[in-house]
Design an enzyme around this catalytic site. Sequence first.
Site, PDB file in Angstrom:
ATOM      1  N   CYS A 130       0.852  -1.192   0.000  1.00 51.69           N
ATOM      2  CA  CYS A 130       0.000   0.000   0.000  1.00 51.69           C
ATOM      3  C   CYS A 130       0.891   1.245   0.000  1.00 51.69           C
ATOM      4  O   CYS A 130       1.700   1.424  -0.906  1.00 51.69           O
ATOM      5  CB  CYS A 130      -0.954  -0.061   1.181  1.00 51.69           C
ATOM      6  SG  CYS A 130      -2.230   1.229   1.183  1.00 51.69           S
ATOM      7  N   ASP A 188      -8.841  -3.610  -7.081  1.00 53.13           N
ATOM      8  CA  ASP A 188      -8.421  -2.621  -6.097  1.00 53.13           C
ATOM      9  C   ASP A 188      -8.902  -1.231  -6.519  1.00 53.13           C
ATOM     10  O   ASP A 188      -8.413  -0.685  -7.516  1.00 53.13           O
ATOM     11  CB  ASP A 188      -6.894  -2.636  -5.985  1.00 53.13           C
ATOM     12  CG  ASP A 188      -6.357  -1.738  -4.886  1.00 53.13           C
ATOM     13  OD1 ASP A 188      -7.109  -0.865  -4.396  1.00 53.13           O
ATOM     14  OD2 ASP A 188      -5.172  -1.896  -4.525  1.00 53.13           O
ATOM     15  N   HIS A 219      -7.752  -4.600  -2.663  1.00 53.06           N
ATOM     16  CA  HIS A 219      -6.668  -3.944  -1.955  1.00 53.06           C
ATOM     17  C   HIS A 219      -6.373  -4.687  -0.645  1.00 53.06           C
ATOM     18  O   HIS A 219      -7.274  -5.203  -0.001  1.00 53.06           O
ATOM     19  CB  HIS A 219      -7.055  -2.491  -1.650  1.00 53.06           C
ATOM     20  CG  HIS A 219      -5.917  -1.660  -1.171  1.00 53.06           C
ATOM     21  ND1 HIS A 219      -4.886  -1.274  -1.998  1.00 53.06           N
ATOM     22  CD2 HIS A 219      -5.637  -1.135   0.053  1.00 53.06           C
ATOM     23  CE1 HIS A 219      -4.024  -0.549  -1.306  1.00 53.06           C
ATOM     24  NE2 HIS A 219      -4.448  -0.457  -0.060  1.00 53.06           N
TER      25      HIS A 219
END
Length: 250
Positions: A130, A188, A219
Amino acid sequence: MLIQNHQVDLNTPTGIMRCYLYHPKDTAETAGKKFPAIILYSEIFQQTSPIRRSAQIMAGHGFIVIVPEVFHELNPIGTVLGYDDAGRDKGNADKVAKTLEAHDTDTQAMIDYAQTLPYYSGKIGAMGFCLGGGLAYRAAIHPAISATSCFYATDIHSGLTPSKPGNESLTRTSEIKGELQMIWGKQDPHIPPEGRAKVYANLVACNVNFTWHEVNGVHAFMRDEGDRYDAELQLWGYQTALGMFKRVLY
């Protein structure tokens, strides 16, 4: 391979940075051996339990793993944000407040520290999830970084660079000289298809040595807490990253 861990506080231009170090344990099997290092950049929540487990997995395969507190100058040492609305809001505010240059000096401090370790082989890579995927991409610009694995890296495509207008990490892609691995979830929402396409086209234009992986995942599929966790994809992800790191850093 058995591992051990300890903490170290490094001096940086923006203050003391707590780092968590994981590495193969000193045993008869490892005596006299040297190991490559991986800087593992966390999500906005800093070193949560899933990030700690990720570091342990990588260390258990023969790497020195350094996990920094990515927002050390904005929080008390030891801060771990929760996987909840309050934690997400604080982490996102910290992300905007911290400059890319501050992340760069953090990376330099960790590279310098690795060089002091008697069991360090001299080769180093970067990895992240991330926010950390974007920071690993940024770290890949550093000439010492030989291999980088970025999992669902945010902000590269969107131009979130508070310190400068435009997308500086994207425009500096040509400085990446090591091997790069980009891993994305096709479902995502944080990095939509057009965002991924922008990153891909830029890597091709800059003639970077990279591999590109898009999987059917959302995600944070690597995070082994919460309802987005995908155990099958997580295993594949670790195997994919380890394959590159062992080939390039060993």
